[in-house]
Design an enzyme around this catalytic site. Structure first.
Site, PDB file in Angstrom:
ATOM      1  N   PRO A  80       0.857  -1.193   0.000  1.00 33.17           N
ATOM      2  CA  PRO A  80       0.000   0.000   0.000  1.00 33.17           C
ATOM      3  C   PRO A  80       0.899   1.251   0.000  1.00 33.17           C
ATOM      4  CG  PRO A  80      -0.696  -1.588   1.680  1.00 33.17           C
ATOM      5  CD  PRO A  80       0.619  -2.064   1.163  1.00 33.17           C
ATOM      6  N   CYS A  81       0.517   2.233  -0.790  1.00 32.56           N
ATOM      7  CA  CYS A  81       1.417   3.385  -0.978  1.00 32.56           C
ATOM      8  C   CYS A  81       1.167   4.538  -0.018  1.00 32.56           C
ATOM      9  CB  CYS A  81       1.307   3.919  -2.401  1.00 32.56           C
ATOM     10  SG  CYS A  81       2.295   2.963  -3.530  1.00 32.56           S
ATOM     11  N   GLN A  82       0.110   4.420   0.839  1.00 34.78           N
ATOM     12  CA  GLN A  82      -0.149   5.540   1.757  1.00 34.78           C
ATOM     13  C   GLN A  82       1.075   5.773   2.637  1.00 34.78           C
ATOM     14  OE1 GLN A  82      -2.021   2.770   1.639  1.00 34.78           O
ATOM     15  NE2 GLN A  82      -4.134   3.162   2.265  1.00 34.78           N
TER      16      GLN A  82
END
Ligand SMILES: C[S@@+](CC[C@H](N)C(=O)[O-])C[C@H]1O[C@@H](n2cnc3c(N)ncnc32)[C@H](O)[C@@H]1O
Length: 502
Positions: free
Chosen positions: A191-193
């Site tokens: 996940p890139c958050q």
């Protein structure tokens, strides 16, 4: 003298705790169930403690001591002497190390198995690595995911893999390398958050608490140094921060000595019955200029990424030479009708199956996860009126939603992107083309190209998320095949792998 010898050996036996808590129980002539009852410790927990796979806290040591008639400190010593010998790789066992839970491979990969070894980071159900295995050239030897139900599904379908449930930030490449062994390929989509392109990767250290999940992927790669990697993500990554995030990631891979290439791929172009676009980066450190596989199926759709050189899709001119895209009805049309709130477990006849249906049934005889959400009467009313967009509903029936909410799938086209909410009609178009209900988990799994034989574990709500979050195994297979075809080393292929359709 004999007497002395006997006495010595008695002393040795009484102080020999090397067999752990089990030694004390056997000596007390108690069965596992008897000790479990006497100490008020659940049987499963006691079994794990005896195998050194669950930490022994002081309260449990006291209960065991009382039940066994020994000092709790003896229970503690017995446990501590045995615990280091416990290996999660034996059988199907779990153990806690720090905040991670290890589930051992059901069948450790044999030394003579020459397939390439894949580690799946952020593995979820393991759709991506499952696709790798379908080529016959790769074997998945490990996976890590935050959620135990994901690991339960992952290990149920990857018999040679060690499953690690826990936060990737709690571990490091050394721990993973020791537990899983040599790794040829790392796959995964973090996940890139929380990932900022401003902080240069070269300044990363493993112990830095600020590391994002993307940075942990990069650190794993740096520490384990596989020949190849596959990094998968949502298309939004391409445009986020004006492309800076993607650039920073590509730069990090290059600085580590990997040749990289990336594309935006629509799974429907490769025979998945779904328009699902993802950005995929493939890298290798063996000097291969990776050639992307060409689409096998023709699909007409509008890319979320707009027009870009990296967009891999079929063009109108290829319509005549490529196979037509697999449609929703090609994928699920053989499944028996099921009403809202009901479940059906028997297949209807297997006459006239499409090629996709034949392959995806994969020899299954019992139909699983074909159960439909029980919709409220109000929702049934909405469903009965639903069409291709929210605009088809009578005015005022719903008060909010994107145009694709409360909408029916088109039977004769690939599905829209399956989300983690595809059993709820308020989500992105997920109402059955002809029946008055949302898709069942089985239908969602088919649209994601999971064979019916794939075993999902967990509550319905979690299984739906596992399905909706996955990389379609068929897409994983296509990428894996291209890697094995292009690596200068010939990878031995095992026979007997079940092949997903192309
Ligand atoms: C998009 S899904 C992965 C799907 C998978 N590649 C597949 O093909 O089935 C991302 C996964 O990352 C996991 N995850 C999120 N944060 C994590 C963390 N801190 N450590 C480990 N896993 C994490 C989530 O639980 C989720 O299952």
């Amino acid at each position: 003298m004999d007497q002395l010898r006997n006495r010595d050996s008695f002393v040795n036996i009484t102080n020999d705790f090397s067999g752990g808590v089990r030694t004390l129980r056997v000596r007390a002539k108690l069965k596992l169930s008897e000790l479990s009852e006497a100490a008020s410790i659940p049987l499963e927990q006691l079994k794990k403690i005896e195998r050194g796979l669950l930490e022994l806290d002081s309260k449990t040591a006291v209960s065991l001591g009382l039940a066994l008639g020994v000092d709790p400190s003896d229970v503690q010593s017995a446990y501590e002497m045995f615990a280091p010998k416990a290996t999660p790789g034996e059988g199907y066992t779990t153990s806690k190390r720090g905040n991670l839970e290890f589930t051992g491979p059901r069948s450790p990969v044999s030394a003579s198995d020459k397939r390439w070894r894949v580690l799946d980071l952020f593995c979820g159900a393991g759709g991506l690595s499952y696709g790798f295995e379908q080529t016959g050239s790769f074997v998945t030897i490990g996976g890590i995911d935050l959620l135990p139900d994901r690991i339960a599904t992952f290990t149920a379908n990857h018999e040679h893999a060690l499953g690690i449930a826990g936060d990737i930030r709690e571990t490091n490449p050394q721990v993973i390398g020791r537990a899983a062994g040599n790794i040829d390929v790392i796959v995964g989509g973090p996940p890139c958050q929380g990932f900022s392109s401003i902080r240069p990767f070269r300044a990363l250290t493993e112990s830095d608490q600020r590391n994002s999940l993307v940075e942990h992927y990069v650190l794993m790669l740096a520490g384990l140094n596989p020949r190849w990697f596959v990094f998968e993500n949502v298309v939004g990554l391409v445009t986020h921060e004006g492309g800076e995030k993607l650039n920073a990631i590509l730069t990090a891979f290059k600085e580590m000595g990997y040749s990289t290439s990336w594309r935006i791929i629509n799974a429907a172009s490769f025979g998945v019955p779904q328009n699902r676009e993802r950005v995929v980066i493939v890298g290798n450190r063996v000097g291969v200029d990776f050639i992307w596989p060409s689409p096998t199926h023709y699909v007409s759709y509008r890319s979320m990424a707009g027009r870009r050189a990296e967009l891999m899709s079929s063009i109108e001119l290829e319509k005549t030479v490529l196979q037509p895209a697999v449609t929703v009805i090609d994928a699920i049309g053989d499944l028996p009708a099921v009403a809202s709130g009901d479940e059906v477990t028997a297949y209807s006849s297997n006459d006239k199956l499409t090629d996709f249906q034949k392959t995806i049934r994969d020899g299954s005889t019992v139909l699983t996860w074909h159960k439909a959400t029980k919709h409220s009467e109000k929702m049934m009313e909405i469903i009965r009126h639903s069409g291709s967009s929210i605009k088809d509903l009578p005015a005022g029936m719903v008060t909010s939603g994107f145009s694709s909410c409360y909408s029916r799938l088109d039977a004769d086209r690939p599905s829209n992107t399956i989300t983690v909410n595809f059993v709820h009609p308020s989500s992105n178009r997920c109402i059955h083309p002809f029946q008055d209900r949302a898709l069942t988990p089985r239908e969602g799994a088919r649209i994601q190209s999971f064979p019916d034989s794939f075993e999902f574990s967990g509550s319905t709500a979690q299984v739906v998320k596992q399905i909706g979050n996955a990389v379609p195994p068929l897409l994983g297979k296509i990428i894996a095949q291209a890697i094995s075809d292009q690596d200068p080393i010939h990878i031995p292929r095992t026979s007997g792998q079940r092949a997903l359709s192309k």
